[in-house]
Motif scaffolding. Structure first.
Motif, PDB file in Angstrom:
ATOM      1  N   PHE A 136       2.939   1.614   5.296  1.00 36.70           N
ATOM      2  CA  PHE A 136       3.908   1.207   6.372  1.00 36.70           C
ATOM      3  C   PHE A 136       3.437   1.040   7.496  1.00 36.70           C
ATOM      4  N   GLU A 137       2.433   2.037   7.937  1.00 35.24           N
ATOM      5  CA  GLU A 137       1.640   1.781   9.348  1.00 35.24           C
ATOM      6  C   GLU A 137       0.788   0.802   9.541  1.00 35.24           C
ATOM      7  N   LEU A 138       0.079   0.408   8.359  1.00 36.42           N
ATOM      8  CA  LEU A 138      -0.611  -0.971   8.365  1.00 36.42           C
ATOM      9  C   LEU A 138       0.244  -2.395   8.628  1.00 36.42           C
TER      10      LEU A 138
ATOM     11  N   ALA B  84       0.852  -1.210  -0.018  1.00 34.97           N
ATOM     12  CA  ALA B  84      -0.123  -0.103  -0.025  1.00 34.97           C
ATOM     13  C   ALA B  84       0.832   1.250   0.092  1.00 34.97           C
ATOM     14  N   ALA B  85       0.685   2.135  -1.065  1.00 36.19           N
ATOM     15  CA  ALA B  85       1.564   3.598  -0.936  1.00 36.19           C
ATOM     16  C   ALA B  85       0.960   4.460  -0.097  1.00 36.19           C
ATOM     17  N   GLY B  86       0.383   4.247   0.958  1.00 37.13           N
ATOM     18  CA  GLY B  86       0.005   5.444   1.906  1.00 37.13           C
ATOM     19  C   GLY B  86      -1.563   5.718   2.050  1.00 37.13           C
ATOM     20  N   ALA B  87      -1.865   6.552   2.822  1.00 35.66           N
ATOM     21  CA  ALA B  87      -3.148   6.989   2.984  1.00 35.66           C
ATOM     22  C   ALA B  87      -3.578   7.709   1.538  1.00 35.66           C
ATOM     23  N   ASP B  88      -4.688   7.522   1.222  1.00 32.97           N
ATOM     24  CA  ASP B  88      -5.256   8.146  -0.133  1.00 32.97           C
ATOM     25  C   ASP B  88      -4.977   9.668  -0.003  1.00 32.97           C
ATOM     26  N   ILE B  89      -4.092  10.239  -0.791  1.00 38.25           N
ATOM     27  CA  ILE B  89      -3.773  11.797  -0.741  1.00 38.25           C
ATOM     28  C   ILE B  89      -4.934  12.471  -1.276  1.00 38.25           C
ATOM     29  N   SER B  90      -5.632  12.012  -2.332  1.00 33.40           N
ATOM     30  CA  SER B  90      -6.501  12.826  -3.073  1.00 33.40           C
ATOM     31  C   SER B  90      -7.727  12.800  -2.046  1.00 33.40           C
TER      32      SER B  90
END
Ligand code: CAA
Length: 258
Positions: A111-113, A63-69
């Motif tokens: 990364f947090e997940l 996963a590349a992170g929280a959804d920035i949009s």
């Protein structure tokens, strides 16, 4: 649970598997998706057919992170009222083992997940990092806390300030992952490991997890006293009687998970 839009879920041979399924955006975690993950893990926690939970990503990445949009235009007050990261706190209550398999990117919320898993296996191509600094924000779902507890403040600050990505080799050196595998083997190997743990007496697995996490936030004496209570409590299980009896009778134990 038929209302899952962003994850795929399966239960087989006492393993509950959750696959992040937004591959077109590298499994960027929107709020609904985080809620689906947490809800599903809570359901698996109550499901007698699940002994171990496995988590990985469909497509090119974990996963590349929280959804920035989704959050780009939020105001601080929106975030406070939404309390969007509260779902993450619920993961702290889970007593069954959660094992993550990371391939490709595990960035920011991803990364947090990964760090919220109890154990992590990684493909050689895995890349871990907190790029939030480059968006002029910072981790918000436990990243600064979990990374620091794992690798100490000196190294944690280095990664959090630079926003650079660490390789699977570096992640292994820092104690973030348990083991590296060739990319094509990582999921299979993770599931094989999960099956091994799923066959262990489930209450021992559970009480060991609880006791190990006690070590992170408590004094040694408190932790040892907690450990001892769990040790004693295991003598109320059928599995303990069976385990010790089988040893004396020189046969393989048949565990029931109670
Ligand atoms: N949010 C929303 N969309 C994302 C995303 C994210 N975190 N990460 C990737 N995507 C989308 C991209 O916008 C792109 O969509 P389009 O095809 O519609 O353009 C698609 O996923 C594929 O990504 P790229 O084309 O960028 O793929 P790449 O291989 O060139 O680059 C990458 C990969 C380096 C990971 C790059 O996508 C990237 O930098 N992503 C953002 C990483 C990031 O900053 N994460 C932290 C988010 S903040 C956070 O997580 C806060 C918290 O603590 C909870």
């Amino acid at each position: 649970d038929n209302n899952l839009k962003f994850i795929q879920v399966e239960t087989d041979e006492n393993i509950g598997t959750i696959r992040l399924n937004r591959p077109e955006v590298l499994n960027a975690l929107n709020r609904k998706m985080v809620n689906e993950i947490v809800r599903t893990i809570e359901n698996m926690e109550k499901d007698e057919k699940v002994n171990v939970i496995v988590l990985y990503g469909n497509g090119k990445a974990f996963a590349a992170g929280a959804d920035i949009s989704e959050m780009a235009n939020d105001a601080a007050i929106d975030l406070e009222l939404l309390n969007q990261f509260a779902d993450w706190d619920r993961l702290l209550q889970i007593k069954k083992p959660i094992i993550g398999a990371v391939h490709g990117f595990a960035l920011g919320g991803g990364f947090e997940l990964a760090l919220a898993c109890d154990l992590l296996f990684a493909a050689e191509d895995a890349k871990f990092g907190f790029p939030e600094i480059n968006l002029a924000v910072m981790p918000g779902a436990g990243g600064t806390q979990r990374l620091t507890k794992l690798m100490g403040k000196t190294k944690a600050l280095e990664w959090l300030w630079s926003g650079e990505m660490m390789t699977a080799v570096e992640a292994e050196q820092h104690g973030i992952i348990n083991k590296r595998f060739p990319k094509e083997l990582v999921i299979e190997e993770t599931i094989n490991y999960a099956k091994k743990i799923a066959e262990k007496p489930a209450l021992s697995v559970r009480f060991i997890k609880e006791a190990v996490y006690k070590a992170i936030d408590n004094s040694l004496l408190e932790g040892m006293q907690y450990e001892r209570k769990n040790f004693s409590l295991l003598f109320s299980t059928e599995d303990q009687k069976e385990g010790m009896k089988a040893f004396v009778e020189k046969r393989k134990p048949q565990f029931k998970g109670r």
